[in-house]
Each structure stands twice: as structure tokens, then as C-alpha cells.
Design an enzyme around this catalytic site. Structure first.
Site, PDB file in Angstrom:
ATOM      1  CE  LYS A  21       7.265   8.423  -1.579  1.00 35.38           C
ATOM      2  NZ  LYS A  21       6.295   8.928  -0.706  1.00 35.38           N
ATOM      3  NE  ARG A  36      -2.256   8.662   4.348  1.00 34.32           N
ATOM      4  CZ  ARG A  36      -1.250   8.801   3.328  1.00 34.32           C
ATOM      5  NH1 ARG A  36      -1.493   8.854   2.150  1.00 34.32           N
ATOM      6  NH2 ARG A  36      -0.067   9.005   3.693  1.00 34.32           N
TER       7      ARG A  36
HETATM    8  C1  EPZ Z   1       3.927   7.763   5.962  1.00 36.59           C
HETATM    9  O1  EPZ Z   1       2.721   8.325   5.814  1.00 36.59           O
HETATM   10  C2  EPZ Z   1       4.360   7.383   4.495  1.00 36.59           C
HETATM   11  N1  EPZ Z   1       4.617   8.729   3.940  1.00 36.59           N
HETATM   12  C3  EPZ Z   1       3.381   6.366   3.952  1.00 36.59           C
HETATM   13  O2  EPZ Z   1       4.130   6.099   2.701  1.00 36.59           O
HETATM   14  C4  EPZ Z   1       3.251   5.322   4.756  1.00 36.59           C
HETATM   15  O3  EPZ Z   1       2.017   4.627   4.033  1.00 36.59           O
HETATM   16  C5  EPZ Z   1       3.030   5.610   6.338  1.00 36.59           C
HETATM   17  O4  EPZ Z   1       3.835   6.447   6.573  1.00 36.59           O
HETATM   18  C6  EPZ Z   1       2.692   4.576   6.973  1.00 36.59           C
HETATM   19  O5  EPZ Z   1       3.982   3.731   7.058  1.00 36.59           O
HETATM   20  C7  EPZ Z   1       5.742   9.538   3.923  1.00 36.59           C
HETATM   21  O6  EPZ Z   1       6.566   9.010   4.448  1.00 36.59           O
HETATM   22  C8  EPZ Z   1       5.663  10.502   3.155  1.00 36.59           C
HETATM   23  P1  EPZ Z   1       1.330   7.653   9.412  1.00 36.59           P
HETATM   24  P2  EPZ Z   1       2.264   9.157   6.986  1.00 36.59           P
HETATM   25  O7  EPZ Z   1       0.796   9.183  10.084  1.00 36.59           O
HETATM   26  O8  EPZ Z   1       3.214   9.820   7.925  1.00 36.59           O
HETATM   27  C9  EPZ Z   1      -2.995   7.725  11.367  1.00 36.59           C
HETATM   28  C10 EPZ Z   1       4.140   5.757   0.229  1.00 36.59           C
HETATM   29  O9  EPZ Z   1       3.507   4.988  -0.365  1.00 36.59           O
HETATM   30  N2  EPZ Z   1      -3.021   8.865  11.662  1.00 36.59           N
HETATM   31  O10 EPZ Z   1       2.209   6.969  10.032  1.00 36.59           O
HETATM   32  O11 EPZ Z   1       0.895  10.095   6.397  1.00 36.59           O
HETATM   33  C11 EPZ Z   1      -3.432   7.370   9.954  1.00 36.59           C
HETATM   34  O12 EPZ Z   1      -4.667   7.523   9.445  1.00 36.59           O
HETATM   35  C12 EPZ Z   1       3.287   6.524   1.544  1.00 36.59           C
HETATM   36  O13 EPZ Z   1       5.279   5.989   0.127  1.00 36.59           O
HETATM   37  C13 EPZ Z   1      -3.722   9.746  12.371  1.00 36.59           C
HETATM   38  O14 EPZ Z   1      -4.719   8.988  12.799  1.00 36.59           O
HETATM   39  O15 EPZ Z   1       1.392   7.875   7.765  1.00 36.59           O
HETATM   40  C14 EPZ Z   1      -2.909   5.807   9.876  1.00 36.59           C
HETATM   41  O16 EPZ Z   1      -3.784   4.991  10.003  1.00 36.59           O
HETATM   42  C15 EPZ Z   1       1.848   6.407   1.377  1.00 36.59           C
HETATM   43  N3  EPZ Z   1      -3.742  10.859  12.623  1.00 36.59           N
HETATM   44  C16 EPZ Z   1      -1.651   5.785  10.926  1.00 36.59           C
HETATM   45  O17 EPZ Z   1      -1.888   6.971  11.729  1.00 36.59           O
HETATM   46  C17 EPZ Z   1      -2.623  11.533  12.056  1.00 36.59           C
HETATM   47  O18 EPZ Z   1      -2.361  12.940  12.388  1.00 36.59           O
HETATM   48  C18 EPZ Z   1      -0.205   5.701  10.261  1.00 36.59           C
HETATM   49  O19 EPZ Z   1      -0.291   6.898   9.407  1.00 36.59           O
HETATM   50  C19 EPZ Z   1      -1.728  11.069  11.615  1.00 36.59           C
HETATM   51  C20 EPZ Z   1      -1.964   9.770  11.242  1.00 36.59           C
END
Ligand code: EPZ
Length: 419
Positions: free
Chosen positions: A22, A122
Site C-alpha cells: 500500500k 500528524r
Molecule cells: C508513512 O506515513 C506511512 N504511511 C505510515 O504508515 C508510517 O507509519 C510512517 O510513514 C512512518 O514510517 C504511508 O506511507 C501512506 P512520516 P507518513 O512523515 O509519511 C513527523 C500505515 O500503517 N512529521 O514518515 O505520514 C511525524 O509526526 C501508516 O501504513 C513531521 O513532523 O509518516 C512523525 O513523527 C500509518 N512533519 C515522523 O515525522 C511532517 O511534515 C515520521 O512521519 C511530516 C512528518
């Protein structure tokens, strides 16, 4: 509304094929917006989220169809509609992935700002700051992120802090059509990010450093339509492997990538699961008692936060005290209270769960709160004594294709019911 009824305990036996990922399919679908013409993706999983994303792309003027895992996306009609509406974005945060491609391809994008999720805020500030660093004007208007640029994006330099999968993908997609060069630092190295980069390069993009924390992108005038076979889902594979750890038995996984699973296999072995490759298959077996573990989630190649809940279900039955710290989402523990309803002993404090192993779990009615939490409850239900009822399984349908049928094929006594 659908729910699962599970009778346990039942060890698992047999073979299961892992579906496409996905979290690789969604950014690839967005990337189709960068090229004019028909992009074709294969091994696309049939999930609520891929259906939602197709619906979003159709809103943007894309002609699309998903049949038997093949997704055709024709962008020849795009350019008018440049808005991802609230009604779609509120159902799926990943809709934000159209922000970078629409901006780069059409000079403007309006995307409803995604809200929080079951486990807390998020933010998407890195997506906005990254596009600003490439030369876009990015603002928030009435709940929408609005990004604009006159002519092509110039390109620029940006460092992600913290590492973000989504922001790396979004800014990378915008940078490939920029006028100049971009340097992105502290990037995500997840296999899903690498697949996106490889598909973009195959379509004519110029990207160096894929799989490392630094990406150098030389913008090009245009891309050819994308062609890619979606990589196997390492989190789905990890979930089936964790099912063997929780319930016991012996299961063969077909169609998964061992190299993508390394961070997960180590923890499963620590739990007492024997795992080895046999030709194309990955074989997992658990016969002896579960061992306590100490785990911290980290960006790839660290242990994935998307496997944290499933591993907690196993740790609940391990002899001794386990500790699981989620450094990516410190509040991602909504499943702990539900596992406690099944008789687990878990205390959550400051982003760490301390799990005191119990001899057995007891079946009970539980409520899923998000995708991976629901997987953990299903795994625990298969190992629990008696009947477990898992409510709100629409969460699990977002990320797993017909999970109850595939678990039933491995011997689990699980069925889907409807109110
Ligand atoms: C991706 O989400 C995945 N989703 C998530 O999987 C996964 O948990 C996550 O990466 C971490 O591995 C998809 O690929 C669709 P991030 P994403 O941006 O991109 C912070 C599942 O179960 N952050 O890597 O939204 C954030 O708060 C889902 O399939 C900021 O601060 O995650 C977090 O602490 C759930 N500012 C960290 O970075 C931003 O603009 C990592 O989040 C973006 C993120």
C-alpha cells in the site's frame, strides 16, 4: 458494519502470498500526475486506500481503472481540477501526496490539510517547508494548503527534520520537474521511497543517492508515463510472520523481499521465532516459548513503527518483561488498552510500553482504532482462549486484502460478520 469473530487458540500452518505494498502504491499513483499519458502500475493491492486514491485522481481529471492488480492512469485530461477536497482527504491522509506533483506539473495545487489520526497529531509542515525551499509560495487558506509557482519551480536545498517518508516523497516528486538542481538531506530511505525514485528515473528523472539520506535531483522538462510493478508489502509480510510468533505454528511466505524485512526479522528471532529462506519462500516457525524483547522503532533500516502493535501482541505472551519504545509516534499505543482487555499486562509511559508477559490471553470483545492496531488485535485473538470479537475492521481493510480469508487458509478460526 463488519466485525470479525475469532475462536482460539489456533496455531497457523500453510503458505500465504504477500500482496503489493500500500505504502509504495500510493506515492506511485500520485507520481502519475507528473507525466502526460497513460501510466501503468501492476501488483497494486485491492484495498480501501488504493480505491480512495483512485477516486481522488478521478476528481483531478485522471481516467483510471484498477483490475486484477493492474492500474491504468491516463492524465491526458488533467490540469483543470487542481484541488484535493476535504471530503476525500479526511478519509485518507496520504491524499497529501498529490500536492507536490500537481504543483510541479501545473504550477498550482490546493489540498485540504489532513487532520490528526487515532494516535494524535500528524503535522505536514515538512511537506510545506520542503516545497517552499524549492521555490513555491505555500500558504494555508480556509483549511487548505495552497501551493503556487510562476512557471517551473527553480529547485533548492532542504533538510528534513525529523526523517519523513511522506515529505521526502512529496518534495522529491516536485523536484524532478524543477528548472534547476535540488539537494534534499536527511531523507527517508524506506523501500517505498526507493521504489518511487526508481520508477521516476525509469520515466526520465535524474536522481542520485536513492536509498541514502541525501538525494540530488537535476530537474528535467518532462517525464514519460510511469511503468512499475509495486514491491511486496513488507509490513503485511511482517504481520503474517508476527502471527506465527503470537499463535505458533509453521507458515511459508511467498512473494516477499527478505532484504526489506531485515529490521523485522531480527526482532521476530529475538522473540523465539525461527525464520529461514527456502528458495523463493520465507519460512517462519515458532514451537518454543516466546522470549521478552526490547525494541525501539526507527526510520528504515530501523524497526518500523508499523510493526510495533503486532510485536506487542507477541510480547504480551512472552515469559518476562518486554519494552517497546516508539520514537516515531510516541503516542501510537491505542491498541495497548484493547490488548489489556484480552488479559495482557501493559503500562504505557512517555512513548514506551512495558509489557509483563502472561501465560495466556482470553477472548473478549475489542475495538480497532487504526490499521496496525486492528492487525494486532486479530493476531492476539487467534492466540487467545475462547472467542474474540474485533469491531471496526474497516480499519484493517485499508491495508490488508481479505485478511480473514488468508488467515483462515492458514487454519485460523476467523470469519467476517456484519451487523
Ligand atoms: C508513512 O506515513 C506511512 N504511511 C505510515 O504508515 C508510517 O507509519 C510512517 O510513514 C512512518 O514510517 C504511508 O506511507 C501512506 P512520516 P507518513 O512523515 O509519511 C513527523 C500505515 O500503517 N512529521 O514518515 O505520514 C511525524 O509526526 C501508516 O501504513 C513531521 O513532523 O509518516 C512523525 O513523527 C500509518 N512533519 C515522523 O515525522 C511532517 O511534515 C515520521 O512521519 C511530516 C512528518
Amino acid at each position: 458494519m463488519d466485525y470479525f469473530l475469532i475462536d482460539g487458540p489456533t496455531p497457523l500452518h500453510g503458505e500465504v502470498r504477500v500482496a503489493g505494498a500500500k505504502n509504495a502504491a500510493l506515492p506511485l499513483m500520485a507520481a502519475a500526475l507528473l507525466a502526460r499519458g497513460e501510466s501503468v502500475l501492476t501488483n497494486v493491492p485491492e484495498l480501501r486506500d488504493t480505491r480512495f486514491f483512485l477516486e481522488l485522481l478521478r476528481e483531478l481529471g485522471v481516467g483510471g481503472s484498477l483490475e486484477a492488480g493492474t492500474l491504468r492512469l491516463d492524465t491526458s485530461g488533467t490540469g483543470e481540477a487542481l484541488e484535493a477536497p476535504y471530503d476525500i482527504v479526511r478519509k485518507m491522509r496520504a491524499s497529501i501526496y498529490v500536492l507536490g506533483p500537481l504543483l510541479a506539473a501545473h504550477g498550482e495545487a490546493r489540498v485540504s490539510k489532513p487532520g490528526g489520526c487515532a494516535w494524535g497529531p500528524r503535522p505536514v509542515d515538512l511537506h510545506q517547508a520542503g516545497l517552499t525551499a524549492l521555490g513555491a509560495e505555500v500558504a494555508e487558506e480556509h483549511g487548505y494548503i495552497v501551493a503556487r509557482c510562476r512557471g517551473r519551480l527553480p529547485g533548492g536545498r532542504f533538510r528534513f527534520e525529523p526523517v519523513s517518508v511522506g515529505a521526502t516523497c512529496n518534495v522529491l516528486m516536485a523536484a524532478v520537474l524543477a528548472r534547476g538542481e535540488s539537494l534534499l538531506e536527511n531523507c527517508a530511505r524506506e523501500p517505498e521511497v526507493v521504489q518511487l525514485g526508481e520508477a521516476l528515473i525509469a520515466a526520465g528523472a535524474r536522481i542520485e543517492g536513492l536509498g541514502t539520506r541525501a538525494l540530488r535531483i537535476q530537474g528535467v522538462d518532462e517525464l514519460r508515463p510511469l511503468r512499475a510493478a509495486v514491491i511486496p508489502d513488507r509490513i503485511e509480510a511482517g504481520t503474517f510472520l508476527a502471527a506465527v510468533a503470537v499463535a505458533g505454528g509453521r507458515v511459508s511466505l511467498a512473494g516477499c523481499r527478505g532484504d526489506h524485512l531485515e529490521p523485522i526479522l531480527g526482532v521476530l528471532r529475538d522473540l523465539g521465532t525461527e525464520i529461514h529462506a527456502e528458495g523463493e519462500l520465507l519460512i517462519a516457525e515458532r514451537r518454543g516459548p516466546l522470549q521478552p524483547i526490547k525494541v525501539e522503532t526507527r526510520p528504515f533500516p530501523g524497526f518500523p513503527t508499523d510493526m510495533q502493535a503486532q510485536i506487542m501482541a507477541a510480547a504480551a505472551l512472552a515469559g518476562g518483561i518486554s519494552r517497546i519504545t516508539d520514537t516515531i509516534y510516541p503516542d501510537r499505543f491505542t491498541h495497548a488498552a484493547e490488548l489489556e482487555r484480552l488479559g495482557a499486562s501493559i503500562e504505557v509511559k512517555n512513548g514506551t510500553a512495558t509489557i509483563i508477559g502472561v501465560d495466556a490471553l482470553q477472548g473478549a470483545p475489542v475495538m480497532a482504532t487504526d490499521l496496525r492496531a486492528s492487525a494486532a488485535l486479530v493476531l492476539a485473538g487467534i492466540a487467545a482462549q475462547g472467542r474474540t470479537e474485533v469491531r471496526r475492521v474497516y480499519h484493517i481493510d485499508r491495508g490488508y486484502e481479505r485478511i480473514e480469508e488468508r488467515l483462515a487458509a492458514l487454519g485460523a478460526r476467523i470469519r467476517r460478520c456484519r451487523d
